[in-house]
Each structure stands twice: as structure tokens, then as C-alpha cells.
Design a protein around this motif. Structure first.
Motif, mmCIF file in Angstrom:
data_model
loop_
_atom_site.group_PDB
_atom_site.id
_atom_site.type_symbol
_atom_site.label_atom_id
_atom_site.label_comp_id
_atom_site.label_asym_id
_atom_site.label_seq_id
_atom_site.Cartn_x
_atom_site.Cartn_y
_atom_site.Cartn_z
ATOM 1 N N HIS A 167 0.479 -1.521 -0.030
ATOM 2 C CA HIS A 167 -0.218 -0.033 -0.179
ATOM 3 C C HIS A 167 0.681 1.701 0.109
ATOM 4 O O HIS A 167 0.787 2.370 0.832
ATOM 5 N N PRO A 207 2.644 4.650 -2.038
ATOM 6 C CA PRO A 207 1.727 5.509 -2.681
ATOM 7 C C PRO A 207 2.788 5.624 -4.468
ATOM 8 O O PRO A 207 3.968 5.110 -3.998
ATOM 9 N N GLN A 259 -3.302 0.313 -5.535
ATOM 10 C CA GLN A 259 -4.200 0.615 -5.203
ATOM 11 C C GLN A 259 -4.471 2.452 -4.526
ATOM 12 O O GLN A 259 -5.244 3.116 -5.289
ATOM 13 N N PHE A 260 -2.742 2.549 -4.594
ATOM 14 C CA PHE A 260 -2.679 4.641 -4.341
ATOM 15 C C PHE A 260 -2.408 4.801 -5.516
ATOM 16 O O PHE A 260 -0.889 5.356 -5.584
ATOM 17 N N SER A 280 -3.381 7.038 -7.770
ATOM 18 C CA SER A 280 -3.695 8.294 -7.122
ATOM 19 C C SER A 280 -2.855 9.176 -5.942
ATOM 20 O O SER A 280 -3.334 8.459 -4.857
ATOM 21 N N HIS A 301 -5.703 11.183 -3.763
ATOM 22 C CA HIS A 301 -6.419 9.777 -3.217
ATOM 23 C C HIS A 301 -5.661 9.045 -1.692
ATOM 24 O O HIS A 301 -6.077 8.501 -0.530
ATOM 25 N N TYR A 302 -4.029 9.149 -2.295
ATOM 26 C CA TYR A 302 -3.466 8.764 -0.671
ATOM 27 C C TYR A 302 -3.316 9.701 -0.199
ATOM 28 O O TYR A 302 -3.660 9.255 1.232
ATOM 29 N N TYR A 334 -6.772 9.767 1.766
ATOM 30 C CA TYR A 334 -6.842 8.388 2.632
ATOM 31 C C TYR A 334 -6.639 8.627 3.851
ATOM 32 O O TYR A 334 -7.335 7.925 4.891
ATOM 33 N N TYR A 335 -5.198 8.671 3.748
ATOM 34 C CA TYR A 335 -4.356 8.143 5.241
ATOM 35 C C TYR A 335 -4.288 9.220 6.088
ATOM 36 O O TYR A 335 -4.233 9.524 7.062
ATOM 37 N N ASP A 363 -4.590 -5.882 -5.807
ATOM 38 C CA ASP A 363 -4.492 -4.216 -5.985
ATOM 39 C C ASP A 363 -3.768 -3.931 -7.098
ATOM 40 O O ASP A 363 -2.719 -3.075 -7.842
ATOM 41 N N THR A 395 -7.318 -2.887 -10.022
ATOM 42 C CA THR A 395 -7.760 -1.861 -10.080
ATOM 43 C C THR A 395 -7.980 -1.293 -11.596
ATOM 44 O O THR A 395 -8.725 0.063 -11.580
ATOM 45 N N SER A 408 -11.602 4.480 -4.194
ATOM 46 C CA SER A 408 -10.201 5.154 -4.540
ATOM 47 C C SER A 408 -10.026 5.857 -6.108
ATOM 48 O O SER A 408 -8.730 5.920 -6.505
#
Length: 380
Positions: free
Chosen positions: A168, A170, A174-175, A177, A180-181, A184-185, A233, A255, A284
Motif C-alpha cells: 500500500h 503511494p 490501489q493508490f 493517485s 487519493h493516498y 485516505y491516510y 490491487d 484496479t 479509491s
């Protein structure tokens, strides 16, 4: 021998919906037949659907019961039993509880609670307290320095049946983008901009140092122990090729449409999140589950973070314009996940299979669970 006869039900079979009757003896289905049963004591299902019990391969729902608020730990057995009750109420009769190895939040409680969660699941099963069948799914954050060490400590657990490889960090998967990362965090951990930049730099450095070696070593250990392996992902053809080389059976949450199509072509079961399907898209910004369904690429549904979404997604899929009738949609949450991890004794309404069943009535296009059986026992 204990016998239950269910009649006047719409039985969702492999390729059809049959109005008929089903017989349970002890923990097994022993007969499926068209027409009504007039046997004494037969239970009239009033035309409700009978489905195979749902099989959940990936949910981190249990973590919420062990840590209901940040920095709050709940007593082990109570937490495990509350989670178990929610699984039963959601029609999930076999659940692979996903526990994370290697929390990317170094101050988080996930890592500390890992052994407690695994231990409590084993205990409620051994003592006959669990309503449903619990297995373990270890989610290995391959970019974490201690992931391989911790996996070696846990890979002999008897409940373990599925392992996923995830990263996960960046800027990828999944991230892809960074926006979006950050969203989210920063929202999850309450980080200011400076702390977020430090968090991202550490994650990127750990990914460069550990991900490749950990991914390879854990895959090798899984094959040696006969454990089913999942990717996580995958976004590119290179990701899919790497997963295929490692012998991955389940492509969790690809993804992109490109990655999902390539995964299916090499024989991996493509899994997507039920919340993605119910909500109409990925939180995401990745490919929508319905897009994959419309392309005929969706094999397995998972409730992910919201257990009740699984049955909702099955019926939404069956009512969609995608080429999934009710038997095919139901298989995405029963027969297909069972096959993907080698569980040959469940997932279908056929004689000889475990009597894992859900009785469902559809009200205003919404499935309402009226009864749940796990191994022939009423659990909800």
C-alpha cells in the motif's frame, strides 16, 4: 440422525432456480427435488429463495470489534463473538478473517492485536461457540520491515487457508493517485501536511527495500504449505505476470480493466468488493466492479469492510444489465470462492455438500435474510 425438510422454496442451483424441496440430515444436504414435500414436519418456506451460504474470502471486519475506537482494545472473546454474530446475520457461513501483518502505521494497534485475534478465533471454534466456520486470511504488507519474520511465526496456524500479498505504498496499485493516498491516510490517521510527507517518504523507502524480497519468500512458503495465494490491487500487465509466476489463485481487487482481463486469461479468479458494486464505484477512484461484470470478468465478490454488502451485491448484480442471472451472481459469493481456495465440500445446493444455507425473501428488490443454517444448524 437429525432431519430437516424445507419445501415450497425457490432453490438457487448451479444453472437454474427450481421451485422445490431440500432435505438436510445432520450437517449435509441429502436431497434436492422439484415440487412440494408433504412429509410431516416439513418447513414451508413460503416461496422464499434458498441460497448456498455465502463464502467470504476477505474481510477486515473483525478488527473493528477488537479496536472499536483508536487506541481502544476490546476483550478478545467478546470481540470475536460479536464479529461472528454479524457474519451469521449477513448470511456468511464461511469466513476467511483477514488479519494484517505489517501495519504501515507504526503507532497503530493492528500488529499488537494480531495474535489476540488469531487466538480468539481458534478458541471460539474449538469450544463450539462460533456460529459460522472461521478460517484465517493473512494479509501480508510486503513493504513492512518485519512482515516476513511475522509470517514465519504464524504460517503454521491450523486455521490459515489464504495469504495475500499487498503493498500500500503511494503512487502504485490501489493508490496510483497520490491525491487519493493523501486523502485516505490523512483522514484515517489525522496527519498534518508535514507529517503526511514524512509518512509517504517512509512508505516509499520501505517498499523499495523490502517488497520484492518479501513477496517472493512468502509465496515460496505458501506453496510449501499448500496455502492458497492471492494478489492484491494488481494494476498493470507486469503486476499480473508477476502474480501468475508466483502461482496466485485469486486476483483481489484489480484496479484496472486491463489487469482484471489479464488475470482471468491466466486462470486467476477475479475478486471485487461488494461495496464497490453496491455504491456504484471504487472509493479509491479505481475500476468499478460493475464495469468488470459488464465485461464478464467478475468471478468472486467480497464484502471487504461491510459484511451486509455481500448479499446486497449478489442481488444487485442479478438485477443489472450485466450477463449475470441469479445463479451466476450467487456463485460469485459461494461456489466460485470455494473453488478458488480448494473447499470442495460447500458452496452449492447439491446432495453431499455441507448444509450451509440462507433463506432469503426479496422485498422491493432488497434481499431480506429470514434464516441461516451452518452445517445444518440454525445460526440466525
Amino acid at each position: 440422525m437429525s432431519e430437516q425438510i424445507l419445501t415450497n422454496a425457490r432453490l438457487v442451483l448451479d444453472n437454474e432456480v427450481l421451485t422445490g424441496s431440500l432435505v438436510i440430515r445432520d450437517d449435509r444436504i441429502t436431497d434436492v427435488a422439484a415440487g412440494a414435500s408433504h412429509a410431516p414436519g416439513a418447513i414451508d418456506c413460503d416461496g422464499d429463495y434458498l441460497l448456498p451460504g455465502l463464502i467470504e474470502l476477505h474481510t477486515d471486519n473483525m478488527e473493528k470489534y477488537f479496536q472499536p475506537r483508536p487506541k481502544v482494545a476490546w476483550p478478545e472473546r467478546q470481540a470475536a463473538l460479536a464479529h461472528d454474530a454479524q457474519m451469521a446475520a449477513s448470511g456468511i457461513t464461511t469466513v476467511f478473517d483477514a488479519l494484517s501483518i505489517g501495519d504501515i502505521d507504526e503507532d497503530g494497534m493492528r500488529e499488537g492485536a494480531l495474535e489476540a485475534m488469531a487466538r480468539s478465533l481458534g478458541e471460539i471454534g474449538r469450544h463450539g461457540l462460533a456460529r459460522v466456520d472461521h478460517r484465517l486470511h493473512l494479509r501480508c504488507e510486503v513493504c513492512h520491515p518485519q512482515t516476513l519474520t511475522r509470517f514465519r511465526e504464524l504460517c503454521e496456524l491450523p486455521e490459515l487457508g489464504l495469504v495475500s500479498l499487498m503493498d500500500h505504498s503511494p503512487g502504485q496499485r490501489q493508490f496510483a493517485s497520490l491525491e487519493h493516498y493523501r486523502t485516505y491516510y490523512q483522514g484515517k490517521y489525522g496527519l498534518d501536511d508535514t507529517a503526511m510527507e514524512t509518512f509517504m517518504a517512509r512508505a516509499l523507502d520501505n517498499s523499495r527495500r523490502y517488497s520484492g524480497a518479501h513477496r517472493s519468500a512468502i509465496a515460496e512458503l505458501c506453496h510449501a504449505r499448500g496455502l492458497a495465494l492471492a494478489s492484491h490491487d494488481d494494476a498493470t500487465l507486469a503486476h499480473v505476470s508477476e502474480s501468475h509466476e508466483y502461482g496466485v489463485r485469486v486476483a483481489e481487487f484489480p484496479t484496472t480493466l486491463e489487469a482484471a482481463r489479464a488475470s482471468g486469461q491466466v486462470g486467476m479468479a477475479v475478486m471485487m468488493g461488494a461495496p464497490n458494486l453496491v455504491r456504484g464505484g471504487s472509493h479509491s477512484g479505481n475500476v468499478a466492479a460493475m464495469t468488470l461484470a459488464e465485461a464478464g470478468l467478475l468471478d468472486v465478490l467480497s464484502s471487504d469492510y461491510y459484511p451486509a454488502a455481500l448479499l446486497d451485491a449478489v442481488f444487485r448484480l442479478a438485477h443489472s444489465t450485466a450477463d449475470y442471472n441469479l445463479p451466476r451472481a450467487v456463485a460469485c459469493a459461494s461456489a466460485h470462492p470455494a473453488e478458488a481456495v480448494g473447499l470442495a465440500d460447500r458452496g452449492r445446493l447439491t446432495p453431499g455438500r455441507r448444509a450451509d444455507l440462507i433463506r432469503v425473501r426479496e422485498i422491493d428488490d432488497h434481499p431480506l435474510i429470514r434464516r441461516v443454517w451452518c452445517a445444518g444448524r440454525i445460526v440466525h
